[in-house]
Design an enzyme around this catalytic site. Structure first.
Site, PDB file in Angstrom:
ATOM      1  N   ASP A  63       1.044  -1.167   0.007  1.00 54.02           N
ATOM      2  CA  ASP A  63      -0.043   0.016  -0.056  1.00 54.02           C
ATOM      3  C   ASP A  63       0.908   1.377   0.106  1.00 54.02           C
ATOM      4  O   ASP A  63       1.654   1.321   0.940  1.00 54.02           O
ATOM      5  CB  ASP A  63      -0.854  -0.001   1.108  1.00 54.02           C
ATOM      6  CG  ASP A  63      -1.845   1.214   1.164  1.00 54.02           C
ATOM      7  OD1 ASP A  63      -2.527   1.286   0.293  1.00 54.02           O
ATOM      8  OD2 ASP A  63      -2.028   1.811   2.571  1.00 54.02           O
ATOM      9  N   THR A  96      -2.605   5.744  -4.100  1.00 55.66           N
ATOM     10  CA  THR A  96      -1.249   6.386  -3.728  1.00 55.66           C
ATOM     11  C   THR A  96      -0.243   6.379  -4.478  1.00 55.66           C
ATOM     12  O   THR A  96       0.692   7.299  -4.677  1.00 55.66           O
ATOM     13  CB  THR A  96      -1.331   5.943  -2.165  1.00 55.66           C
ATOM     14  OG1 THR A  96      -1.247   4.625  -1.969  1.00 55.66           O
ATOM     15  CG2 THR A  96      -2.320   6.818  -1.430  1.00 55.66           C
ATOM     16  N   THR A  97       0.074   5.093  -4.899  1.00 54.18           N
ATOM     17  CA  THR A  97       1.197   4.600  -5.626  1.00 54.18           C
ATOM     18  C   THR A  97       1.102   5.419  -7.098  1.00 54.18           C
ATOM     19  O   THR A  97       2.270   6.005  -7.286  1.00 54.18           O
ATOM     20  CB  THR A  97       1.122   3.197  -5.892  1.00 54.18           C
ATOM     21  OG1 THR A  97       1.156   2.592  -4.711  1.00 54.18           O
ATOM     22  CG2 THR A  97       2.641   2.861  -6.455  1.00 54.18           C
ATOM     23  N   ASP A 392      -8.780   0.376   1.670  1.00 52.85           N
ATOM     24  CA  ASP A 392      -8.955   0.782   0.267  1.00 52.85           C
ATOM     25  C   ASP A 392      -9.990   0.431  -0.527  1.00 52.85           C
ATOM     26  O   ASP A 392     -10.710   1.239  -1.405  1.00 52.85           O
ATOM     27  CB  ASP A 392      -7.623   0.042  -0.366  1.00 52.85           C
ATOM     28  CG  ASP A 392      -6.377   0.847  -0.259  1.00 52.85           C
ATOM     29  OD1 ASP A 392      -6.314   1.834   0.675  1.00 52.85           O
ATOM     30  OD2 ASP A 392      -5.255   0.300  -0.620  1.00 52.85           O
TER      31      ASP A 392
END
Length: 538
Positions: A63, A96-97, A392
């Site tokens: 994550d 987010t990545t 998520d």
């Protein structure tokens, strides 16, 4: 006077200063190091990271925001990219990545431009124009979704979990997540509104992941105050009390003098009588379950057990509020004023043994506005990662329902934006055109990273995707499992529109901010950061 050549000292001795291209180069390199650290965790074939802190505690995750939060980042420019991930996590809960990788790539492309003597202000102006165009294209390729499209919502939840540890059980968890989110939807002014605080997760190691369950109601980490109380109450009438079942002390300092045994007995009897009166109030209102935020006197426990009342004490305030929402009860501060109308209801309140603990389950609420997910896993590390995956998943289902829009994944939307922005660059005069083209190339980092992580040739994949998008196949994206470019809409590889919108926005903002810095002044107490050690807290 001979002062003509004397140096003028403005900064404290030992202060380090980097100016111009050196400062820009160091900042960009530091930010790129952060982006490269999470790049290999993108997509269904992404790898996990093991993070060990100074105390030796271990976190295993892929994550993006968890990786960046756990890393001890020192460089100020690198910290800006960590902020990008945190903002993405707060606003959307996923992607987010993606946002960090795009920001890193925008900076990498700008480095070549700075070397070619394109002024950073020109680059930032071009990036801003490109971002506006990208947002427009993103909206154009989005697909409408309704809360009733359960299949699509399940697919969105699955796609959020496909790169996580729970991927092997994604169908099971996706159904659970969609069911949970749909239960807590509120309608305000004709719009859907979801408060994720109404989903509670309770982690317990020592069982398989598939033994996780959704409770339409609540799980409270408490057991009845007395072992002789019933373990199961059917057709529960629940009293929520925000005061103690105890004899109250007077506000003022007072002394009671007792001169003989008869008076002492009278005093004890009176105390017992007032405590019994409290239990009578509960009984009179018709309650058979009591959740109390404060303490419950031993004598009251005894009376409640005799009456067959299930009682828990010192329940957290947040749990009390959830109970009120779920059961429809009112939280009462004066026991004497408790009435039938204040009681909440549930089909059952029961004590269950989970792992090595006893917990209270409140199930079968008529209109549950809160739900609980009991998260199971073989070890604590597994339950932590399952919970992160679920957070998520329910975050993306929430934004999909709220926005009513989705886009396709697999790098298809990124490629469509890259193609559209590249065409737009040709219509813009001036040097900004070069920056807009750089922005378009930076967007291709998403299909490139997906291909790299799947062990494929990124150049071949990008060429094939461009070819298909040129032919009008706007949903063509990479299927990492077959290694081919396929129709992502047909494969149901979808994600909420807000993920892309927020990721591109925050990545552009961070890149623009870092590019505008041409002077880094570091005081002696905090040594000047060097880009090479930016990643791991060097």
């Amino acid at each position: 006077m001979g002062m003509g050549n004397a140096p003028v000292l403005i900064l404290r001795e030992g202060t380090k200063r980097e100016k111009g291209k050196d400062a820009q180069f160091n900042n960009i390199t530091a930010a790129k190091t952060i982006a490269d650290a999470v790049r290999s965790s993108l997509g269904p074939r992404g790898m996990d990271k093991m993070l060990v802190d100074s105390l030796g505690d271990v976190v295993i995750t892929n994550d993006g925001v968890t990786i960046l939060k756990e890393m001890d980042v020192q460089h100020p420019a690198a910290k800006m990219l960590v902020e990008v991930a945190k903002t993405q996590d707060q606003e959307v809960g996923d992607g987010t990545t993606t946002s960090v990788i795009i920001a890193g790539e925008l900076l990498k492309k700008s480095l070549d431009l700075i070397d070619s003597n394109v002024h950073p202000t020109t680059i930032t102006a071009g990036y801003r124009m490109a971002n506006e165009k990208a947002q427009q294209i993103l909206k154009d390729v989005s697909i409408k979704v309704k809360p009733s499209d359960e299949k699509l919502l399940i697919q969105i939840a699955e796609n959020a979990m496909i790169s996580k540890q729970v991927a092997s059980r994604k169908e099971f968890f996706a159904k659970m997540v969609v069911d949970a989110v749909k239960t807590i939807v509120d309608k305000k002014d004709g719009k859907n509104y979801i408060d994720l605080k109404n989903i509670q997760s309770v982690k317990k190691a020592g069982a398989k992941m598939e033994e996780s369950e959704l409770i339409k109601g609540l799980v409270i980490d408490k057991e009845p105050v007395l072992a002789t109380m019933p373990k199961l109450i059917k057709n529960a009438k629940i009293a929520l009390i925000d005061t103690g079942f105890e004899v109250r002390k007077p506000e003022i300092d007072a002394k009671i003098q007792i001169t003989d045994a008869a008076q002492l007995q009278q005093f004890v009897d009176e105390e017992e009588k007032s405590l019994k009166a409290m239990v009578d109030c509960v009984k009179k209102a018709g309650a058979n379950v009591v959740f109390c935020q404060k303490g419950i006197d031993d004598l009251v426990q005894h009376f409640m057990a005799k009456e067959g009342i299930y009682a828990c004490r010192r329940v957290k305030k947040s749990d009390m509020e959830r109970l009120a929402r779920s059961t429809g009860g009112n939280i009462i501060t004066k026991i004497q004023e408790l009435s039938k109308e204040d009681l909440g209801s549930a089909e059952a309140v029961e004590l269950r043994h989970v792992g090595d603990e006893d917990m209270t389950f409140i199930t079968g609420c008529k209109d549950p506005k809160t739900v609980s997910i009991l998260v199971r896993g073989g070890t604590n590390h597994v339950t932590d990662e399952v919970e992160r995956s679920l957070v998520d998943a329910w975050s993306v289902v929430k934004v999909a329902i709220e926005d009513g829009m989705i886009v396709t994944g697999g790098g298809s939307t990124a490629m469509e934006i890259a193609m559209g922005v590249r065409d737009y660059a040709g219509t813009v005069g001036g040097r900004e055109q070069i920056a807009i083209e750089a922005f378009a190339s930076a967007m291709e980092i998403i299909p490139t990273a997906l291909a790299e992580n799947a062990g494929l040739d990124p150049i071949n994949i990008c060429i094939e995707m461009r070819k298909q998008h040129k032919a009008g196949k706007k949903y063509a994206g990479l299927n990492p499992f077959t290694g081919k470019v396929e129709d992502m809409k047909a494969l149901n590889v979808i994600e909420p529109y807000r993920i892309g919108k927020q990721a591109i926005n925050s990545a552009t903002d961070a890149a623009v901010m870092i590019l505008r810095i041409d002077d880094v002044i570091a005081s002696k107490s905090s040594p000047a950061p060097n880009a090479q050690g930016a990643g791991m807290g060097v």
